[in-house]
Design a protein around this motif. Sequence first.
Motif, PDB file in Angstrom:
ATOM      1  N   ILE A  64       2.464   9.692   4.740  1.00 31.73           N
ATOM      2  CA  ILE A  64       2.003   8.369   4.537  1.00 31.73           C
ATOM      3  C   ILE A  64       1.310   7.703   5.584  1.00 31.73           C
ATOM      4  N   HIS A 124       1.970   9.383  -5.850  1.00 32.91           N
ATOM      5  CA  HIS A 124       2.188  10.608  -5.430  1.00 32.91           C
ATOM      6  C   HIS A 124       3.641  11.261  -5.579  1.00 32.91           C
ATOM      7  N   ASP A 140       2.644   1.824  -3.326  1.00 34.87           N
ATOM      8  CA  ASP A 140       1.615   2.328  -4.195  1.00 34.87           C
ATOM      9  C   ASP A 140       1.366   3.791  -4.181  1.00 34.87           C
ATOM     10  N   LEU A 141       1.369   4.103  -2.860  1.00 36.10           N
ATOM     11  CA  LEU A 141       1.155   5.508  -2.857  1.00 36.10           C
ATOM     12  C   LEU A 141       2.398   6.333  -3.388  1.00 36.10           C
ATOM     13  N   LEU A 177      -2.302   9.175   4.871  1.00 35.01           N
ATOM     14  CA  LEU A 177      -3.116   8.332   3.903  1.00 35.01           C
ATOM     15  C   LEU A 177      -3.396   6.943   4.154  1.00 35.01           C
ATOM     16  N   THR A 178      -2.487   6.195   4.842  1.00 34.76           N
ATOM     17  CA  THR A 178      -2.820   4.817   5.236  1.00 34.76           C
ATOM     18  C   THR A 178      -3.524   4.521   6.357  1.00 34.76           C
ATOM     19  N   ALA A 208       0.816  -1.055  -0.053  1.00 28.20           N
ATOM     20  CA  ALA A 208      -0.078   0.071   0.041  1.00 28.20           C
ATOM     21  C   ALA A 208       1.009   1.124   0.001  1.00 28.20           C
ATOM     22  N   VAL A 209       1.691   1.345   0.795  1.00 32.12           N
ATOM     23  CA  VAL A 209       3.023   2.486   0.968  1.00 32.12           C
ATOM     24  C   VAL A 209       3.587   2.700  -0.323  1.00 32.12           C
TER      25      VAL A 209
END
Length: 392
Positions: free
Chosen positions: A42, A34, A29-30, A45-46, A26-27
């Motif tokens: 981070i 971004h 992909d962020l 957002l997560t 997930a991180v």
Amino acid sequence: MAAGSTPGSPGTPGTPRVLRAMNDRAVLDLLVAHGPLTRTRIGELTGLSKPTTSQLLGRLEAAGLVHTTGSLSGRPGPNAQLYEIDPRAGHVAALSADPTGITALVADITGNVLGQARVEADAVAEDVRHRTAQLVAEAVDGALRQAALGHEDLRAAVIGTPGAIDPHTGQLRYAPHLPGWHSRTLRDDLAAVLGTPVDIENDVNLAAVAEQYEGAAQDYDNYVLTWLDEGVGAAIVLGGTLLRGATGGAGEIGYMPLPGAPLVRRGAEGNGGGDGGFESLVSAYVVRELGGEGASLADVMADDDALGEVARRIATGIAAVVAVVDPELVVLSGSVAQAGGDKLRAKVEEELTGLALPRPEIRISELDGDPILTGALRSALTQARDQVFDTA
């Protein structure tokens, strides 16, 4: 050791190991989406706590997947470090093959292009058909040299070519004008010379991928890309999934029988279109003929009568597709569409009225550069990231 795990096991859903891997992805992909982010951002957002975010970033940094890249200043308190994907984590090759040669580019895991090369080769030349793999390797080697990289740095390679690979036989179909690409062992031969797994994908499908990522089809799950160039084809995306068909031939609308077009009886065994079907009405070669000897596509599109005739032909073909798959959007791409621009788009939209009950939006592709190479790069990056970003 994570609770619920046993030595050597990959973990099961719900175990700390799997949850950590999911958070890692997930991180990552962020950061791809971004660009550089602070630890605090981070976490926001997560939804991860500060300690968990710090541990995660430390783990990814140790694995060579992220690194710090300066700091964010201008705020109260100490400057916050920025984290980004480490571009050295992996590299990919993207290629486009056509009747006159092969173009290759090499990019890092973030999508930054580091090298590009082209090998000119007449696809129907007798010597070419027996050394296709070597020509591909020559193009990739040129791009790798420019990037100061080697074959061992590659994690994935995707090649766009006219036609489609039959999933049952592994053989290229619908592209008789590329005889060197019809070997059943071609994919293995390419993997051997490049040192990485290779996917061979239909070029129009890849153009549709490019439109979905950064073109006219962003935020659309149901759309058709109609490719109008020296060859004619389509890519059909329904529910966000590319429609391939039983033999990989979905979207081969160049062979589609239409009023005013001679019928193609031999199909893929013929000479690749131009003898009949939709392609014999709207290919770049045929459109140029409407303007007389020596006319360019731009010359034809500057004549209102010729433009209207081209639009009627395109609309007739699109209507047949629209009546079956009912897309939200039709994207017109390729040299004919680019030459006609918005004037052609408006005329096609007008001509489509009444031909099919569904009324999709019509757009002209506005992608810069080669959409086939762009789509191949996007596909290769997806494969490489699935491999490299898997920390399970």
